[in-house]
Design an enzyme around this catalytic site. Structure first.
Site, PDB file in Angstrom:
ATOM      1  N   ARG A 106      56.057   0.682  20.374  1.00  0.00           N
ATOM      2  CA  ARG A 106      56.003   2.086  20.515  1.00  0.00           C
ATOM      3  C   ARG A 106      55.363   1.797  22.259  1.00  0.00           C
ATOM      4  NH1 ARG A 106      52.611   6.519  17.917  1.00  0.00           N
ATOM      5  NH2 ARG A 106      50.631   4.956  17.395  1.00  0.00           N
ATOM      6  N   ARG A 149      44.400   0.297  11.014  1.00  0.00           N
ATOM      7  CA  ARG A 149      44.640   1.790  10.911  1.00  0.00           C
ATOM      8  C   ARG A 149      45.590   2.163   9.393  1.00  0.00           C
ATOM      9  NH1 ARG A 149      47.601   2.948  16.240  1.00  0.00           N
ATOM     10  NH2 ARG A 149      47.819   4.961  15.580  1.00  0.00           N
ATOM     11  N   LYS A 166      55.541  11.073  13.271  1.00  0.00           N
ATOM     12  CA  LYS A 166      54.943  12.471  13.277  1.00  0.00           C
ATOM     13  C   LYS A 166      54.689  13.144  14.593  1.00  0.00           C
ATOM     14  CE  LYS A 166      50.736  11.198  11.880  1.00  0.00           C
ATOM     15  NZ  LYS A 166      51.173   9.689  11.916  1.00  0.00           N
TER      16      LYS A 166
END
Ligand code: ADP
Ligand code: ADP
Ligand code: ZN
Length: 214
Positions: free
Chosen positions: A127, A171, A13
Site C-alpha cells: 500500500r 493491528r 474498505k
C-alpha cells in the site's frame, strides 16, 4: 443511504468506500483520514491520536465518537454517508446507535469486506498512500500512472508508518480482539452483508453494488 464498511486493516474498505461515495454522491467519512489530517496540521487531537496509531493501537473511544457524530450532522450528510474505519469497537457501535436513534435514524448496511490474515501483510506492505489528499494505491494491484507520484494531486506517495509489517501484525491482533465482534453485532441487527475482498477491485465493487441495489 447509511453504510458502514467493516473488515481487517488492508481489506479494501477505503478503496471501496471512495467508489461507493462517488457513485451515490454521499460523503466518505474515514476516521483514519480525519486523524491523519489532524496529525498533519499539528492539532492537539492529532498529537494524542498519533501515539496510539504509531503502535497499531486504537485511539480511545472518547476521542473518536464525538468527532464522527459531529461530522454526520453536517449538511452534506443529509442523504447518507459511508463510514470507513468507524465503528471499530462495540462501545463505538453502541454510541453510534444511540446518536442515530436520537434523531430517528439508523444504519442501512454493514458491509464486511472479507480478506484472510494471510493476504493482509502483502496488501499492506504494497500500500502506498498520499498524505496530502488521502488517495491510496498498491504497488502491484493499483499502481500510480507515474511511479511514486499521486495521480490525484501530484504529491509524493509513501508507505504509511503503521503499514510496516511489525505494526500490521499488531493491528491485525487488535482487529480480531476489538473490531471483529462487530460482525456478530450487525448480524444480530440483520444488516450485515458479506463480500469476498480477495477478488479484484472492480469485482468487489460490483458485489457491493448488487447488495445495495437489491
Ligand atoms: P486502515 O484503513 O488500514 O484500517 P485506518 O486509516 O482506518 O486504517 O486507521 C488507522 C489508525 O487510526 C488505526 O490503526 C487506529 O489507530 C486509528 N483509528 C482509525 N479509526 C479509529 C476508530 N474508529 N477507533 C479507534 N482508532 C481508530
Ligand atoms: P483498508 O481501508 O481496509 O485498510 P485499503 O482500501 O487502503 O484498505 O486497501 C489496502 C491496500 O490494498 C491498498 O494498497 C489498496 O490499493 C489495495 N487494494 C484494495 N482493494 C484491493 C483488491 N480488491 N485487490 C488488490 N488490492 C487491493
Ligand atoms: Zn494525492
Amino acid at each position: 443511504m447509511k453504510i458502514i464498511m467493516l473488515g481487517a486493516p488492508g481489506a479494501g474498505k477505503g478503496t471501496q468506500a471512495k467508489r461507493i461515495a462517488d457513485k451515490y454522491s454521499i460523503p466518505h467519512i474515514s476516521t483514519g483520514d480525519i486523524f491523519r489530517a489532524n496529525i498533519k496540521n499539528g492539532t492537539e487531537l492529532g498529537k494524542k491520536a498519533k501515539t496510539y496509531m504509531d503502535q497499531g493501537l486504537l485511539v480511545p473511544d472518547e476521542l473518536v465518537v464525538d468527532l464522527v457524530v459531529d461530522r454526520f450532522k453536517e449538511a452534506d450528510c443529509a442523504n447518507g454517508y459511508v463510514l470507513d474505519g468507524f465503528p471499530r469497537t462495540i462501545p463505538q457501535a453502541e454510541a453510534l446507535d444511540t446518536a442515530l436513534t436520537a434523531i430517528g435514524e439508523s444504519v442501512d448496511y454493514a458491509v464486511n469486506v472479507e480478506v484472510p490474515d494471510s493476504n493482509i501483510v502483502a496488501r499492506m506492505s504494497g500500500r502506498r498512500a498520499c498524505l496530502n489528499c488521502g488517495a491510496t494505491y498498491h504497488l502491484e494491484h493499483i499502481p500510480t500512472k507515474v511511479e511514486g507520484i499521486c495521480d490525484v494531486c501530484g504529491s509524493e506517495i509513501v508507505l504509511r508508518e503503521d503499514d510496516k509489517p511489525e505494526t500490521v501484525l499488531n493491528r491485525l491482533k487488535v482487529y480480531h480482539d476489538q473490531t471483529q465482534p462487530l460482525i456478530d453485532y450487525y448480524t444480530k441487527k440483520g444488516i450485515l452483508k458479506e463480500v469476498d475482498g480477495t477478488k479484484d477491485m472492480a469485482e468487489v465493487f460490483d458485489a457491493i453494488i448488487a447488495i445495495l441495489e437489491k
